[in-house]
Design a protein around this motif. Structure first.
Motif, PDB file in Angstrom:
ATOM      1  N   LEU A   1       1.536  15.427   1.429  1.00 32.57           N
ATOM      2  CA  LEU A   1       0.907  15.173   0.146  1.00 32.57           C
ATOM      3  C   LEU A   1       1.556  14.135  -0.295  1.00 32.57           C
ATOM      4  CD1 LEU A   1      -0.374  16.071  -1.999  1.00 32.57           C
ATOM      5  CD2 LEU A   1       1.465  17.618  -2.666  1.00 32.57           C
ATOM      6  N   ALA A   2       2.332  13.769  -0.710  1.00 34.16           N
ATOM      7  CA  ALA A   2       3.835  13.025  -0.868  1.00 34.16           C
ATOM      8  C   ALA A   2       3.273  11.451  -0.251  1.00 34.16           C
ATOM      9  CB  ALA A   2       5.331  13.080  -0.271  1.00 34.16           C
ATOM     10  N   ARG A   3       2.419  11.353   1.040  1.00 30.70           N
ATOM     11  CA  ARG A   3       2.532  10.462   1.793  1.00 30.70           C
ATOM     12  C   ARG A   3       1.009   9.981   0.804  1.00 30.70           C
ATOM     13  NH1 ARG A   3       3.387   8.893   8.077  1.00 30.70           N
ATOM     14  NH2 ARG A   3       2.597   7.342   8.363  1.00 30.70           N
ATOM     15  N   ALA A   4       0.065  10.920   1.285  1.00 36.82           N
ATOM     16  CA  ALA A   4      -1.196  10.029   0.327  1.00 36.82           C
ATOM     17  C   ALA A   4      -0.892  10.557  -0.876  1.00 36.82           C
ATOM     18  CB  ALA A   4      -2.080  11.871   0.704  1.00 36.82           C
ATOM     19  N   PHE A   5       0.160  10.037  -1.387  1.00 44.19           N
ATOM     20  CA  PHE A   5       0.026  10.043  -2.847  1.00 44.19           C
ATOM     21  C   PHE A   5       0.237   8.503  -2.743  1.00 44.19           C
ATOM     22  CE2 PHE A   5       2.845   9.410  -6.601  1.00 44.19           C
ATOM     23  CZ  PHE A   5       2.343   9.876  -7.518  1.00 44.19           C
ATOM     24  N   THR A   6       1.180   8.360  -1.984  1.00 43.94           N
ATOM     25  CA  THR A   6       2.263   6.906  -1.770  1.00 43.94           C
ATOM     26  C   THR A   6       0.491   5.987  -1.581  1.00 43.94           C
ATOM     27  OG1 THR A   6       4.408   7.691  -1.461  1.00 43.94           O
ATOM     28  CG2 THR A   6       3.478   6.005  -0.766  1.00 43.94           C
ATOM     29  N   GLY A   7       0.588   6.341  -0.565  1.00 43.20           N
ATOM     30  CA  GLY A   7      -1.399   5.532  -0.341  1.00 43.20           C
ATOM     31  C   GLY A   7      -1.610   5.139  -1.237  1.00 43.20           C
ATOM     32  N   LEU A   8      -2.259   6.135  -1.989  1.00 44.54           N
ATOM     33  CA  LEU A   8      -3.434   5.880  -2.873  1.00 44.54           C
ATOM     34  C   LEU A   8      -2.690   5.253  -4.066  1.00 44.54           C
ATOM     35  CD1 LEU A   8      -4.907   9.760  -3.613  1.00 44.54           C
ATOM     36  CD2 LEU A   8      -6.492   7.521  -3.044  1.00 44.54           C
ATOM     37  N   VAL A   9      -1.547   5.271  -4.873  1.00 41.76           N
ATOM     38  CA  VAL A   9      -0.343   4.296  -5.609  1.00 41.76           C
ATOM     39  C   VAL A   9      -0.667   3.169  -5.039  1.00 41.76           C
ATOM     40  CG1 VAL A   9       1.190   3.619  -7.003  1.00 41.76           C
ATOM     41  CG2 VAL A   9       0.334   6.475  -6.957  1.00 41.76           C
ATOM     42  N   LEU A  10      -0.441   2.979  -4.384  1.00 41.63           N
ATOM     43  CA  LEU A  10      -0.108   1.573  -3.095  1.00 41.63           C
ATOM     44  C   LEU A  10      -1.409   0.733  -3.387  1.00 41.63           C
ATOM     45  CD1 LEU A  10       2.646   1.808  -0.636  1.00 41.63           C
ATOM     46  CD2 LEU A  10       2.643   1.045  -3.540  1.00 41.63           C
ATOM     47  N   ALA A  11      -2.019   1.225  -3.366  1.00 47.68           N
ATOM     48  CA  ALA A  11      -3.605   0.825  -3.195  1.00 47.68           C
ATOM     49  C   ALA A  11      -3.895   0.579  -4.358  1.00 47.68           C
ATOM     50  CB  ALA A  11      -4.762   1.932  -2.385  1.00 47.68           C
ATOM     51  N   GLY A  12      -4.273   1.175  -5.423  1.00 40.10           N
ATOM     52  CA  GLY A  12      -4.061   0.959  -6.590  1.00 40.10           C
ATOM     53  C   GLY A  12      -3.271   0.007  -7.418  1.00 40.10           C
ATOM     54  N   TRP A  13      -2.363  -0.633  -6.737  1.00 35.26           N
ATOM     55  CA  TRP A  13      -0.930  -1.398  -7.719  1.00 35.26           C
ATOM     56  C   TRP A  13      -1.758  -3.209  -6.988  1.00 35.26           C
ATOM     57  CZ3 TRP A  13       4.141   1.237  -7.696  1.00 35.26           C
ATOM     58  CH2 TRP A  13       4.524   2.246  -8.728  1.00 35.26           C
TER      59      TRP A  13
ATOM     60  N   ASP B   1       4.520   1.488   5.983  1.00 35.46           N
ATOM     61  CA  ASP B   1       5.721   0.413   5.953  1.00 35.46           C
ATOM     62  C   ASP B   1       6.017   2.320   4.829  1.00 35.46           C
ATOM     63  OD1 ASP B   1       5.687  -0.503   8.186  1.00 35.46           O
ATOM     64  OD2 ASP B   1       7.246  -2.110   6.698  1.00 35.46           O
ATOM     65  N   CYS B   2       5.635   2.151   3.803  1.00 37.55           N
ATOM     66  CA  CYS B   2       5.981   2.901   2.980  1.00 37.55           C
ATOM     67  C   CYS B   2       5.929   4.805   3.293  1.00 37.55           C
ATOM     68  CB  CYS B   2       5.575   2.570   1.290  1.00 37.55           C
ATOM     69  SG  CYS B   2       6.185   1.551   0.514  1.00 37.55           S
ATOM     70  N   GLY B   3       4.463   4.867   3.635  1.00 43.03           N
ATOM     71  CA  GLY B   3       3.929   6.181   4.162  1.00 43.03           C
ATOM     72  C   GLY B   3       5.523   6.387   5.454  1.00 43.03           C
ATOM     73  N   LEU B   4       5.659   5.711   5.620  1.00 45.69           N
ATOM     74  CA  LEU B   4       6.307   6.438   6.928  1.00 45.69           C
ATOM     75  C   LEU B   4       7.810   6.884   6.340  1.00 45.69           C
ATOM     76  CD1 LEU B   4       5.931   3.952   9.983  1.00 45.69           C
ATOM     77  CD2 LEU B   4       6.015   6.186   9.690  1.00 45.69           C
TER      78      LEU B   4
END
Ligand SMILES: Nc1ncnc2c1ncn2[C@@H]1O[C@H](COP(=O)(O)OP(=O)(O)OP(=O)(O)O)[C@@H](O)[C@H]1O
Ligand SMILES: [Mg+2]
Length: 169
Positions: free
Chosen positions: A46-58, A66-69
């Protein structure tokens, strides 16, 4: 539990040994938080998916892998520390589930990833291990170090919140 988590999330840690550690993440132009989440095996995904969504938005999708890892490693470490030898969560003396939460923030020059938990430091603190070639574990923090420009950890006043962070240029 939610109220407690939000109160913890809004607190600022004591000055850290590393300059790159964010002091007041919420004051940065870009900030996103997730949690508190139960420190359960479902949390890293869940944390990884959230990170991907936020980074895409930014507009930072190039950092997603890298951030997902990094987020996976940091959240998995919390889940491991939060799990007892019987495989069950280490509920506290009040019967509460250990929790973790994420803070992502950026000033457009730096991106900070923070994973916080409410496990007492007596249950362990981040300590990079010297994994032997044959070891199957012990490389998570090494990977975090390799994928970020800086990383570190600290404990909030009162010892009730631990934070591990990584900064990427
Ligand atoms: N959030 C945390 N809370 C408590 N202890 C931690 C935390 N993060 C890391 N540690 C400690 O630091 C050690 C090293 O972490 P690291 O991620 O490098 O290796 P690992 O988790 O043991 O193995 P791997 O990540 O390769 O599966 C862990 O074994 C654990 O003892
Ligand atoms: Mg690990």
């Amino acid at each position: 539990m939610e109220g407690t988590g939000l109160a913890l999330m809004n607190r600022t840690p004591e000055p850290s040994r590393a300059q790159a550690a964010p002091r007041q993440a919420q004051a940065r132009p870009l900030f996103a938080g997730l949690g508190p989440l139960g420190a359960l095996p479902t949390a890293p995904r869940l944390a990884r998916a959230f990170t991907g969504l936020v980074l895409a938005g930014w507009g930072l999708a190039r950092l997603t892998e890298d951030c997902g890892l990094i987020i996976s490693e940091l959240t998995s470490n919390v889940v491991r520390a939060a799990t007892g030898p019987d495989g069950q969560p280490r509920y506290d003396v009040h019967g509460r589930l250990p929790v973790l939460w994420l803070r992502l923030s950026s000033d457009r020059a730096w991106l900070w990833l923070e994973v916080c938990d409410n496990l007492t430091p007596e249950l362990g603190v981040p300590a990079p291990r010297q994994a032997a070639a044959t070891d199957e574990t012990g490389r998570g923090l090494e990977l975090v170090s390799a994928l970020s420009q800086d990383w570190g950890w600290d404990v909030f006043p009162g010892n009730d919140v631990k934070r591990v962070w990584a900064a990427l240029a």
